[in-house]
Design an enzyme around this catalytic site. Structure first.
Site, PDB file in Angstrom:
ATOM      1  CE  LYS A 193       9.251  13.236  -3.321  1.00 65.93           C
ATOM      2  NZ  LYS A 193      10.570  13.384  -3.955  1.00 65.93           N
ATOM      3  CG  ASP A 211      12.142  15.994  -7.194  1.00 68.79           C
ATOM      4  OD1 ASP A 211      12.197  17.127  -6.675  1.00 68.79           O
ATOM      5  OD2 ASP A 211      11.698  14.993  -6.594  1.00 68.79           O
TER       6      ASP A 211
END
Ligand code: ATR
Length: 259
Positions: free
Chosen positions: A48, A84
């Site tokens: 990420k 998220d």
């Protein structure tokens, strides 16, 4: 499973595959996305942060969180977003409307998932966010980075922090299938408190079970997983999909089948 469900539902010819990309191969993989081999994709641990560095443009959430979990092309520009925080907030919106009127949140954990939750809470206007973490230094670093209103605390301060907590969030891996339990006495939480866990296997973690036993409102981690997928699908396929009970039931059956 989530994206394939939506592809079928919308009659879109496409697929969503899991591809194992080692960190040393990540640059080459990004080149394949730029070359148009894929409409885009999701990125997960441990890539990420590398994805954050690889893109030409970040959305605001990715910038605040410092990690990219969703990639798409806009012309010849590789874009990176982080869905998220959106997924966390959208799940609570759906399951416990009114949660956002809270002011004080207590967040367990100071890892990558915690960063997304902190961004969501700050965006919703929570003005007093307490991070509790086993390793105090990690909590301190996060609190300093996220700034005013965010503070760092040791595990043994939970008892003093719970009585005025509106929202309690577990972002650690504790309570996950095969991991130790999150051992926290919830007796001090006020009766209006909402308790949520980002862990979704099992759906009801020991923390959520304890909260339910106290009569508190609980929200499991599956909603965050389902909702975080929405913006990615929209970027790749041009349709904003819905998180429905049918989709949730399908994923719940799959989770139960694997246990
Ligand atoms: P993620 O990116 O999924 O959030 P992470 O960065 O490894 O994963 O963070 C995991 C979190 O769970 C951390 O807050 C970690 O605490 P430490 O910072 O002290 O490591 C917490 N965690 C994991 N196992 C734990 C345990 N056995 N007891 C207490 N906290 C734990």
């Amino acid at each position: 499973m989530i994206h394939r469900f939506w592809l079928r539902e919308h009659g879109i010819e496409g697929t969503y595959e899991a591809i194992d990309v080692a960190p040393e191969d990540f640059g080459a993989f990004i080149a394949r996305i730029r070359a148009g081999e894929f409409a885009g994709g999701n990125v997960t641990i441990p890539n990420k942060e590398a994805a954050f560095r690889a893109v030409d443009w970040h959305d605001e959430a990715a910038r605040a969180i410092g990690a990219v979990n969703t990639l798409w092309m806009d012309g010849d520009r590789l874009c990176g977003g982080n869905t998220d925080a959106y997924g966390f907030a959208a799940s609570l919106d759906a399951e416990t409307p009114g949660w956002e009127t809270g002011r004080i949140a207590t967040v367990l954990g100071a890892g990558g998932a915690s960063r997304a939750v902190l961004h969501a809470l700050q965006s919703q206007g929570f003005s007093d966010i307490r991070i509790i973490n086993r390793t105090m230094e990690r909590a301190r670093v996060l609190a300093a980075e996220f700034g005013a209103g965010v503070s760092a605390h040791a595990l043994d301060s939970a008892e003093t922090l719970l009585p005025d907590t509106d929202l309690l969030v577990n972002t650690t891996s504790l309570g996950m299938h095969g991991q130790p339990e999150q051992r926290l006495d919830l007796a001090g939480l006020p009766s209006h408190a909402v308790v949520t866990d980002i862990v979704y296997i099992p759906l009801e973690t020991p923390l959520l079970a304890a909260a339910r036993a106290r009569g508190l409102k609980t929200v499991d981690g599956l909603g965050m997983l389902l909702h975080q997928a929405v913006p990615g699908f929209e970027h790749w396929f041009g349709v904003r999909p819905q998180v429905t009970q049918t989709l949730r039931d399908l994923v719940v059956a799959d989770i139960r089948g694997h246990r």
